[in-house]
Scaffold this active site. Structure first.
Site, PDB file in Angstrom:
ATOM      1  N   ASP A 104      94.887 -20.847  61.052  1.00  0.00           N
ATOM      2  CA  ASP A 104      93.975 -21.279  62.118  1.00  0.00           C
ATOM      3  C   ASP A 104      94.652 -22.340  62.989  1.00  0.00           C
ATOM      4  OD1 ASP A 104      92.058 -19.699  60.964  1.00  0.00           O
ATOM      5  OD2 ASP A 104      91.052 -21.363  59.932  1.00  0.00           O
TER       6      ASP A 104
HETATM    7  N1  URA Z   1      91.772 -20.572  55.265  1.00  0.00           N
HETATM    8  C1  URA Z   1      91.273 -21.117  56.401  1.00  0.00           C
HETATM    9  O1  URA Z   1      90.092 -21.428  56.494  1.00  0.00           O
HETATM   10  N2  URA Z   1      92.125 -21.308  57.428  1.00  0.00           N
HETATM   11  C2  URA Z   1      93.442 -21.011  57.374  1.00  0.00           C
HETATM   12  O2  URA Z   1      94.192 -21.234  58.345  1.00  0.00           O
HETATM   13  C3  URA Z   1      93.937 -20.444  56.184  1.00  0.00           C
HETATM   14  C4  URA Z   1      93.064 -20.233  55.149  1.00  0.00           C
END
Ligand code: URA
Length: 232
Positions: A104
């Site tokens: 993310d």
């Molecule tokens: N879980 C999440 O919520 N975000 C990420 O970037 C990776 C795993």
């Protein structure tokens, strides 16, 4: 080309018959990755270095990159608003790279990039069960209940799936290490969300047995060594 027979490739590339290819092989005029080819059925792929009478017919370098993704950079090849992980790579052929497992926007840590889709597929197939390890900082204190809930899996109605068993280790009151073998949308944030506990910081430390190189500052990258590429 992903993978195919050498004779088919030569025949198409030089516009000759398969029978001609046989002859060329017998005359030892075709070399694949430094060795004289003699088998019409030899398998090649897009990264095989193939020469005919010392002229290169096909040559493409396979690239395997480890990047320390900073917060605020998007795991995409193009984006209108944000800097992308590709923007951080210093490689002339970076346009051919794809991302192996996105993070993310506000997650930092280990991201792998490659132009070898067979390698990335192996890493991302659910049956490969490659572990992704994250350090998570949350808003409210952890309890032992989290360990059980993460390992049992959680039902996500939107996708109609139950998450695969995940390992949660309590490192301190507000910090956990979480290991996943899948990568659902915002998975870790949603899992802590079940406890109404907000993720403040999320950092991926490891994929399989490959650790993020501690010498890499956020935003820096380096090629994987051959050993790292094979062991993961
Ligand atoms: N879980 C999440 O919520 N975000 C990420 O970037 C990776 C795993």
């Amino acid at each position: 080309m992903q993978r195919g027979r050498l004779d088919k490739f030569i025949s198409k590339r030089l516009n000759v018959s398969r029978r001609d290819v046989r002859l060329m092989l017998a005359q030892q005029r075709i070399v694949v990755d430094g060795a004289i080819a003699n088998d019409i059925g030899q398998q090649i792929d897009k990264f095989s270095l193939i020469t005919f009478d010392n002229k290169v017919l096909q040559e493409q370098q396979a690239n395997y990159i480890m990047l320390h993704k900073p917060v605020g950079v998007v795991s995409a090849t193009k984006d209108e608003k944000h800097k992308t992980v590709i923007d951080l790579i210093n490689l002339p052929e970076k346009g051919s790279l794809h991302i192996v497992g996105r993070l993310d926007l506000n997650t930092s840590g280990l991201v792998l990039l490659t132009n070898d889709s067979r390698w990335s597929e192996r890493l991302t197939l659910p049956e490969s069960k490659v572990e992704k390890i994250y350090q998570v900082t949350i808003e409210k204190p952890l309890t032992e209940h989290y360990i059980d809930a993460f390992s049992k899996g959680m039902y996500f109605a939107f996708e109609d799936i139950t998450t695969k068993p995940a390992k949660l280790e309590i490192l301190s009151e507000f910090v956990a290490r979480v290991s996943l073998i899948e990568g659902r949308y915002h998975q870790i944030k949603r899992m802590f969300g079940r406890f109404d506990n907000k993720v403040i910081k999320l950092h991926r430390q490891q994929i399989g047995n490959l650790l993020l190189d501690s010498c890499l500052q956020a935003g820096q990258s380096r090629p994987l060594t051959q050993e790292e590429m094979l062991k993961i």
